[in-house]
Design a protein around this motif. Structure first.
Motif, short mmCIF file in Angstrom:
data_model
loop_
_atom_site.label_atom_id
_atom_site.label_comp_id
_atom_site.label_asym_id
_atom_site.label_seq_id
_atom_site.Cartn_x
_atom_site.Cartn_y
_atom_site.Cartn_z
N TYR A 3 41.81 46.17 28.93
CA TYR A 3 42.09 45.51 30.20
C TYR A 3 40.81 44.96 30.80
O TYR A 3 39.82 45.68 30.96
N GLY A 4 40.83 43.66 31.17
CA GLY A 4 39.62 43.03 31.65
C GLY A 4 39.57 42.73 33.14
O GLY A 4 38.53 42.33 33.65
N GLY A 5 40.70 42.89 33.86
CA GLY A 5 40.64 42.67 35.29
C GLY A 5 41.70 41.72 35.80
O GLY A 5 42.66 41.38 35.11
N SER A 6 41.53 41.25 37.04
CA SER A 6 42.50 40.42 37.73
C SER A 6 41.75 39.52 38.71
O SER A 6 40.56 39.72 38.96
N ILE A 7 42.44 38.52 39.23
CA ILE A 7 41.86 37.68 40.29
C ILE A 7 42.82 37.59 41.48
O ILE A 7 42.54 38.11 42.55
N PHE A 8 43.95 36.94 41.31
CA PHE A 8 44.88 36.77 42.42
C PHE A 8 45.40 38.11 42.92
O PHE A 8 45.40 38.38 44.13
N GLU A 9 45.85 38.96 42.01
CA GLU A 9 46.42 40.26 42.41
C GLU A 9 45.42 41.09 43.19
O GLU A 9 45.72 41.60 44.28
N TRP A 10 44.25 41.26 42.63
CA TRP A 10 43.25 42.09 43.30
C TRP A 10 42.83 41.49 44.64
O TRP A 10 42.54 42.23 45.58
N SER A 11 42.82 40.17 44.72
CA SER A 11 42.43 39.53 45.98
C SER A 11 43.43 39.83 47.09
O SER A 11 43.04 40.17 48.22
N THR A 42 35.51 40.85 38.12
CA THR A 42 36.24 40.68 36.87
C THR A 42 35.35 40.06 35.80
O THR A 42 35.39 40.46 34.62
N LEU A 43 34.54 39.09 36.19
CA LEU A 43 33.63 38.45 35.25
C LEU A 43 32.62 39.45 34.69
O LEU A 43 32.35 39.47 33.47
N SER A 52 31.71 44.67 23.16
CA SER A 52 32.17 45.70 22.22
C SER A 52 33.05 45.07 21.16
O SER A 52 33.43 43.91 21.24
N ASP A 53 33.38 45.84 20.15
CA ASP A 53 34.15 45.33 19.02
C ASP A 53 35.63 45.38 19.35
O ASP A 53 36.37 46.28 18.94
N ILE A 54 36.11 44.39 20.11
CA ILE A 54 37.51 44.35 20.50
C ILE A 54 38.16 43.08 19.96
O ILE A 54 37.50 42.08 19.69
N ASP A 55 39.47 43.14 19.80
CA ASP A 55 40.22 41.98 19.31
C ASP A 55 40.87 41.21 20.45
O ASP A 55 40.99 39.98 20.38
N ILE A 56 41.34 41.93 21.49
CA ILE A 56 42.12 41.31 22.56
C ILE A 56 41.62 41.81 23.91
O ILE A 56 41.45 43.02 24.12
N LEU A 57 41.39 40.87 24.83
CA LEU A 57 41.10 41.21 26.22
C LEU A 57 42.32 40.84 27.05
O LEU A 57 42.79 39.70 27.01
N VAL A 91 33.56 34.94 28.59
CA VAL A 91 33.94 35.94 27.58
C VAL A 91 33.73 35.39 26.18
O VAL A 91 33.19 36.07 25.29
N ARG A 92 34.13 34.15 25.97
CA ARG A 92 34.03 33.59 24.62
C ARG A 92 32.59 33.23 24.24
O ARG A 92 32.27 33.13 23.05
N ARG A 93 31.74 33.05 25.22
CA ARG A 93 30.33 32.89 24.87
C ARG A 93 29.76 34.20 24.35
O ARG A 93 28.86 34.20 23.49
#
Length: 220
Positions: A3-11, A42-43, A52-57, A91-93
């Protein structure tokens, strides 16, 4: 998957739902301060996780109701979309190979092209009570994989085991056609879901997860 976070919900959790929407219209400096603070958080955690070695965020940011959006798509595009783009690009960078999973319940069809535009790979849960999974697959399956699609408002709690099996089979044959489906209940299974229906779901996935015919292997 992490889990990487939220924007609208957390706001709006911080500011209050009605207050945030009013701020977006009439107190933009305050809305910007709140949303930017959440986006920065979130960023930051996203970039750390991406190392880290993850496949999906995975990102959970509900903007849909049963029959439409919680906010006007134009407001979402003005306030939320650019910030998600910034997060996903960062993230993709860090990890060019990570897949971006985006969750929103409800009917969010109006912004699915926007989610594709900013780099979402996996859409969850494609709530069948709000959007037709077959239609969503037909329109957007070239660009997205889908995770979910089995109803938890009707089929899982109120249907029979046979109803569950029929829905699973239909989803695999339609949304899973030529791949691109991770079949699952569209949200948490609440206590009222009969155990027999859970077993029926598992049995159906095992039975129909691979169908005969060309290009028939499905994810399940």
């Amino acid at each position: 998957i992490t889990y990487g976070g939220s924007i609208f919900e957390w706001s709006w959790w911080l500011r209050g739902y009605e207050n945030l929407l009013i701020d977006m219209m009439s107190n933009k400096s305050l809305a910007e301060a709140v949303i930017n603070k959440v986006t920065d958080f979130t960023l930051d955690i996203s970039k750390k996780i991406a190392k880290s070695d993850i496949d999906i965020l995975a990102y959970y940011d509900d903007v849909g109701m049963q029959n439409g959006m919680m906010i006007r798509p134009s407001l979402w595009r003005e306030w939320i979309k650019p910030r998600w783009r910034m997060v996903f690009e960062a993230v993709r960078r860090v990890n060019p190979h990570v897949k971006i999973f985006f969750h929103s319940d409800g009917n969010i069809k109006e912004i699915i092209p926007d989610l594709i535009d900013i780099g979402v790979d996996i859409l969850n849960p494609v709530q069948p009570e709000s959007m037709d999974p077959t239609q969503i697959k037909r329109e957007f399956g070239k660009y997205l994989a889908f995770w979910g699609t089995v109803g938890v408002q009707k089929t899982m709690p109120l249907g029979s085991p046979l109803d569950v099996k029929r829905e699973v089979k239909k989803r695999i044959e339609t949304v899973g056609k030529e791949g691109g489906l991770i079949i699952a209940p569209s949200n948490v299974l609440e206590p009222e879901v009969p155990w027999e229906n859970i077993l029926a779901f598992i049995e159906a996935v095992k039975e129909f997860g691979v169908l005969s015919g060309s290009n028939s292997k499905k994810e399940g």
